[in-house]
Design a protein around this motif. Sequence first.
Motif, PDB file in Angstrom:
ATOM      1  N   PHE A  41       0.835  -1.203   0.000  1.00 21.16           N
ATOM      2  CA  PHE A  41       0.000   0.000   0.000  1.00 21.16           C
ATOM      3  C   PHE A  41       0.867   1.249   0.000  1.00 21.16           C
ATOM      4  O   PHE A  41       1.945   1.263   0.604  1.00 21.16           O
ATOM      5  CB  PHE A  41      -0.875   0.062   1.267  1.00 21.16           C
ATOM      6  CG  PHE A  41      -2.149  -0.710   1.190  1.00 21.16           C
ATOM      7  CD1 PHE A  41      -3.342  -0.074   0.879  1.00 21.16           C
ATOM      8  CD2 PHE A  41      -2.173  -2.067   1.455  1.00 21.16           C
ATOM      9  CE1 PHE A  41      -4.530  -0.783   0.832  1.00 21.16           C
ATOM     10  CE2 PHE A  41      -3.348  -2.785   1.411  1.00 21.16           C
ATOM     11  CZ  PHE A  41      -4.535  -2.143   1.093  1.00 21.16           C
ATOM     12  N   ARG A  42       0.363   2.303  -0.604  1.00 22.02           N
ATOM     13  CA  ARG A  42       0.914   3.633  -0.422  1.00 22.02           C
ATOM     14  C   ARG A  42       0.212   4.249   0.782  1.00 22.02           C
ATOM     15  O   ARG A  42      -0.850   3.792   1.194  1.00 22.02           O
ATOM     16  CB  ARG A  42       0.702   4.468  -1.681  1.00 22.02           C
ATOM     17  CG  ARG A  42       1.525   3.909  -2.846  1.00 22.02           C
ATOM     18  CD  ARG A  42       1.309   4.672  -4.109  1.00 22.02           C
ATOM     19  NE  ARG A  42       1.938   5.996  -4.000  1.00 22.02           N
ATOM     20  CZ  ARG A  42       2.024   6.842  -5.005  1.00 22.02           C
ATOM     21  NH1 ARG A  42       1.540   6.529  -6.187  1.00 22.02           N
ATOM     22  NH2 ARG A  42       2.596   8.021  -4.827  1.00 22.02           N
ATOM     23  N   GLU A  45      -3.394   5.335   0.301  1.00 22.54           N
ATOM     24  CA  GLU A  45      -4.288   4.185   0.146  1.00 22.54           C
ATOM     25  C   GLU A  45      -4.627   3.576   1.498  1.00 22.54           C
ATOM     26  O   GLU A  45      -5.778   3.211   1.749  1.00 22.54           O
ATOM     27  CB  GLU A  45      -3.638   3.116  -0.743  1.00 22.54           C
ATOM     28  CG  GLU A  45      -3.445   3.516  -2.176  1.00 22.54           C
ATOM     29  CD  GLU A  45      -2.670   2.465  -2.961  1.00 22.54           C
ATOM     30  OE1 GLU A  45      -3.048   2.230  -4.120  1.00 22.54           O
ATOM     31  OE2 GLU A  45      -1.701   1.887  -2.424  1.00 22.54           O
ATOM     32  N   LYS A  48      -7.134   5.815   3.338  1.00 19.06           N
ATOM     33  CA  LYS A  48      -8.496   5.666   2.814  1.00 19.06           C
ATOM     34  C   LYS A  48      -9.103   4.320   3.195  1.00 19.06           C
ATOM     35  O   LYS A  48     -10.306   4.206   3.368  1.00 19.06           O
ATOM     36  CB  LYS A  48      -8.497   5.816   1.293  1.00 19.06           C
ATOM     37  CG  LYS A  48      -8.269   7.232   0.834  1.00 19.06           C
ATOM     38  CD  LYS A  48      -8.215   7.310  -0.675  1.00 19.06           C
ATOM     39  CE  LYS A  48      -7.827   8.709  -1.132  1.00 19.06           C
ATOM     40  NZ  LYS A  48      -7.594   8.766  -2.569  1.00 19.06           N
TER      41      LYS A  48
END
Length: 131
Positions: A41-42, A45, A48
């Motif tokens: 994941f970034r 991301e 969210k």
Amino acid sequence: MEKHTTDAGAINMHDEMRRAFGLLSGKWKLEIMWLLHQRVFRFGELRKAIPGITQHMLTVQLRELEADGLVLRTIFPEVPLRVEYEITAKARGLTPTLEALMAWWQEFGDTLPARPEGRGRKANITKKTAR
């Protein structure tokens, strides 16, 4: 649980388990680990994907997991800067634990009382009425 201390150099499993629990304690760490167990994941991301977590708390939890060797942070020298998070090989050792927790939830989750959504900050939306 008994403390098994037979001599001064013996391992005290109670203390060792407390250390293990401490690695994953915190409101968000297990959820972060679960998500990173699925894929890389970034930061945005992850934010969210976890409703209610603040940017500050996500940063704190990721730094702690990284310091404990459970999360790897990779910075890509690009414009704009890209940072990705993934679990380490050490953290992959928790896979059976996460799978056991998932199996337990599938069997018993619907028998547990629902909790109200009270996590994190909520948006403060005020509606202006027309006069």
